[in-house]
Design an enzyme around this catalytic site. Structure first.
Site, PDB file in Angstrom:
ATOM      1  N   ASP A  35       0.873  -1.175   0.000  1.00  0.00           N
ATOM      2  CA  ASP A  35       0.000   0.000   0.000  1.00  0.00           C
ATOM      3  C   ASP A  35       0.910   1.225   0.000  1.00  0.00           C
ATOM      4  O   ASP A  35       1.679   1.436   0.945  1.00  0.00           O
ATOM      5  CB  ASP A  35      -0.914  -0.022   1.232  1.00  0.00           C
ATOM      6  CG  ASP A  35      -1.980   1.063   1.173  1.00  0.00           C
ATOM      7  OD1 ASP A  35      -2.623   1.219   0.109  1.00  0.00           O
ATOM      8  OD2 ASP A  35      -2.165   1.765   2.186  1.00  0.00           O
ATOM      9  N   GLU A  60       5.355   4.969   3.346  1.00  0.00           N
ATOM     10  CA  GLU A  60       4.828   6.305   3.659  1.00  0.00           C
ATOM     11  C   GLU A  60       6.000   7.280   3.818  1.00  0.00           C
ATOM     12  O   GLU A  60       7.016   6.948   4.403  1.00  0.00           O
ATOM     13  CB  GLU A  60       3.980   6.213   4.944  1.00  0.00           C
ATOM     14  CG  GLU A  60       3.578   7.509   5.567  1.00  0.00           C
ATOM     15  CD  GLU A  60       2.843   8.478   4.627  1.00  0.00           C
ATOM     16  OE1 GLU A  60       1.909   8.076   3.928  1.00  0.00           O
ATOM     17  OE2 GLU A  60       3.245   9.661   4.613  1.00  0.00           O
ATOM     18  N   ASN A  87      10.255   8.027   0.218  1.00  0.00           N
ATOM     19  CA  ASN A  87       9.552   8.272  -1.040  1.00  0.00           C
ATOM     20  C   ASN A  87       9.442   6.937  -1.785  1.00  0.00           C
ATOM     21  O   ASN A  87      10.460   6.352  -2.166  1.00  0.00           O
ATOM     22  CB  ASN A  87      10.341   9.302  -1.865  1.00  0.00           C
ATOM     23  CG  ASN A  87       9.744   9.524  -3.240  1.00  0.00           C
ATOM     24  OD1 ASN A  87       8.767   8.871  -3.630  1.00  0.00           O
ATOM     25  ND2 ASN A  87      10.327  10.437  -3.983  1.00  0.00           N
ATOM     26  N   ASP A 113      -1.794  11.992  -2.969  1.00  0.00           N
ATOM     27  CA  ASP A 113      -1.833  13.458  -2.987  1.00  0.00           C
ATOM     28  C   ASP A 113      -2.012  13.928  -4.430  1.00  0.00           C
ATOM     29  O   ASP A 113      -1.279  13.496  -5.320  1.00  0.00           O
ATOM     30  CB  ASP A 113      -0.529  14.030  -2.404  1.00  0.00           C
ATOM     31  CG  ASP A 113      -0.440  13.798  -0.901  1.00  0.00           C
ATOM     32  OD1 ASP A 113      -1.501  13.585  -0.273  1.00  0.00           O
ATOM     33  OD2 ASP A 113       0.675  13.827  -0.364  1.00  0.00           O
ATOM     34  N   LYS A 117      -1.416  21.782  -9.058  1.00  0.00           N
ATOM     35  CA  LYS A 117      -0.777  22.684 -10.023  1.00  0.00           C
ATOM     36  C   LYS A 117       0.031  21.884 -11.036  1.00  0.00           C
ATOM     37  O   LYS A 117       0.756  20.946 -10.656  1.00  0.00           O
ATOM     38  CB  LYS A 117       0.168  23.638  -9.293  1.00  0.00           C
ATOM     39  CG  LYS A 117      -0.536  24.644  -8.418  1.00  0.00           C
ATOM     40  CD  LYS A 117       0.463  25.631  -7.841  1.00  0.00           C
ATOM     41  CE  LYS A 117      -0.217  26.515  -6.829  1.00  0.00           C
ATOM     42  NZ  LYS A 117       0.671  26.964  -5.778  1.00  0.00           N
ATOM     43  N   ASP A 149     -10.670  10.655  -5.192  1.00  0.00           N
ATOM     44  CA  ASP A 149     -11.895  11.445  -5.359  1.00  0.00           C
ATOM     45  C   ASP A 149     -11.616  12.634  -6.283  1.00  0.00           C
ATOM     46  O   ASP A 149     -12.488  13.488  -6.435  1.00  0.00           O
ATOM     47  CB  ASP A 149     -12.397  11.946  -3.993  1.00  0.00           C
ATOM     48  CG  ASP A 149     -11.331  12.683  -3.201  1.00  0.00           C
ATOM     49  OD1 ASP A 149     -10.208  12.148  -3.099  1.00  0.00           O
ATOM     50  OD2 ASP A 149     -11.604  13.787  -2.711  1.00  0.00           O
TER      51      ASP A 149
HETATM   52  C1  LIG Z   1      -4.176  11.804   0.901  1.00  0.00           C
HETATM   53  S1  LIG Z   1      -3.171  10.738   1.860  1.00  0.00           S
HETATM   54  C2  LIG Z   1      -4.050   9.191   1.715  1.00  0.00           C
HETATM   55  C3  LIG Z   1      -3.704   8.243   2.819  1.00  0.00           C
HETATM   56  C4  LIG Z   1      -4.359   6.853   2.731  1.00  0.00           C
HETATM   57  N1  LIG Z   1      -3.885   6.117   1.582  1.00  0.00           N
HETATM   58  C5  LIG Z   1      -5.868   6.941   2.725  1.00  0.00           C
HETATM   59  O1  LIG Z   1      -6.480   6.588   1.686  1.00  0.00           O
HETATM   60  O2  LIG Z   1      -6.445   7.332   3.769  1.00  0.00           O
HETATM   61  C6  LIG Z   1      -1.738  10.441   0.817  1.00  0.00           C
HETATM   62  C7  LIG Z   1      -0.576   9.855   1.592  1.00  0.00           C
HETATM   63  O3  LIG Z   1       0.498   9.556   0.682  1.00  0.00           O
HETATM   64  C8  LIG Z   1       1.727   9.947   1.290  1.00  0.00           C
HETATM   65  N2  LIG Z   1       2.700  10.158   0.200  1.00  0.00           N
HETATM   66  C9  LIG Z   1       2.686  11.160  -0.695  1.00  0.00           C
HETATM   67  N3  LIG Z   1       3.716  11.030  -1.566  1.00  0.00           N
HETATM   68  C10 LIG Z   1       4.385   9.897  -1.210  1.00  0.00           C
HETATM   69  C11 LIG Z   1       5.527   9.231  -1.721  1.00  0.00           C
HETATM   70  N4  LIG Z   1       6.182   9.704  -2.795  1.00  0.00           N
HETATM   71  N5  LIG Z   1       5.941   8.088  -1.127  1.00  0.00           N
HETATM   72  C12 LIG Z   1       5.268   7.607  -0.045  1.00  0.00           C
HETATM   73  N6  LIG Z   1       4.180   8.197   0.489  1.00  0.00           N
HETATM   74  C13 LIG Z   1       3.738   9.326  -0.086  1.00  0.00           C
HETATM   75  C14 LIG Z   1       1.355  11.205   2.063  1.00  0.00           C
HETATM   76  O4  LIG Z   1       2.279  11.544   3.060  1.00  0.00           O
HETATM   77  C15 LIG Z   1      -0.002  10.805   2.635  1.00  0.00           C
HETATM   78  O5  LIG Z   1       0.111  10.123   3.860  1.00  0.00           O
END
Ligand SMILES: C[S@@+](CC[C@H](N)C(=O)[O-])C[C@H]1O[C@@H](n2cnc3c(N)ncnc32)[C@H](O)[C@@H]1O
Length: 209
Positions: A35, A60, A87, A113, A117, A149
């Site tokens: 995940d 994460e 990352n 995320d 932009k 979404d």
């Molecule tokens: C909007 S949250 C969604 C969290 C979860 N998947 C949910 O559906 O509730 C997006 C998550 O992805 C993480 N994230 C963003 N870019 C990432 C990356 N390049 N590698 C690992 N995690 C990342 C963010 O820190 C955040 O916790």
């Protein structure tokens, strides 16, 4: 509103050593699900308890969340769950962690995320190069699940994955969840919020051919 982390920051160039699957899991032979962007990992904790016939690995980029999740795994003595900080693009592109993709049966990108932009699109998790890495390392039959979404982000992810010749879209209506990593169709935290707010959810599943 939380501050988004810039995944392209050089802070994430260094990658933590990931132990072998035998060291990580109680039974390393179980199917493995990844995940990506798992936040505090609540979804994975739920899955790991409900579906003990799979192993789960969450990646994460927010270190504090990963530290807390790792402690919780130890406290609860859960043998089919592991978390990695960093990352995801850097981690899964690194030779030392190639074994993760080679063993993964499925990967989920739940509500990544959106980086609205255009100049920030390169910070999005799903990129053509990243999908090439997945197509080069995943076994035939492995699945990718995407869910968001944000329609614009969905179109972008769908187009990026579908442009890779090795991934084919599966009709979601025909998909048998009971045989997957998520037999009870559990929801992520973001998904629960989206449902409460009655927003649309856009999702797709792809199979590696
Ligand atoms: C909007 S949250 C969604 C969290 C979860 N998947 C949910 O559906 O509730 C997006 C998550 O992805 C993480 N994230 C963003 N870019 C990432 C990356 N390049 N590698 C690992 N995690 C990342 C963010 O820190 C955040 O916790």
């Amino acid at each position: 509103m939380r501050q988004h982390v810039n995944p392209l920051s050089k802070n994430f160039n260094e990658i933590e050593r990931i132990p072998s699957l035998v060291e990580i899991f109680g039974d390393s032979k179980l199917n493995l699900h990844l995940d990506i962007g798992c936040a505090a990992g609540e979804f994975l904790f739920d899955l790991a308890l409900v579906n003990t016939s799979w192993n789960y690995l969450g990646i994460e980029i927010r270190e504090r969340l990963v530290k807390t999740a790792k402690l919780k795994v130890l406290e609860k003595d859960i043998k089919n769950l592991y978390f990695v900080f960093g990352n995801a693009n850097n981690i899964l592109n690194n030779v030392q962690s190639k074994f993760i993709l080679e063993n993964a049966k499925s990967i989920s990108f739940n509500f990544p995320d959106p980086w609205f932009k255009k100049k920030h699109y390169k910070r999005r998790l799903i990129q053509p190069d990243f999908i090439n890495i997945l197509s080069n390392s995943l076994q035939k039959g492995s699945l990718i699940f995407i869910k968001t979404d944000v329609k614009d982000l969905f179109d972008y992810m769908d187009c990026t994955i579908s442009s890779n010749l090795y991934f084919r879209n599966i009709d979601i209506k025909d998909f048998n969840y009971s045989k997957s990593f998520n037999p009870n169709k559990l929801k992520t935290n973001r998904e629960k919020l989206v449902i409460v707010n009655k927003l649309d959810i856009f999702e797709s599943i792809y199979i590696k051919t």
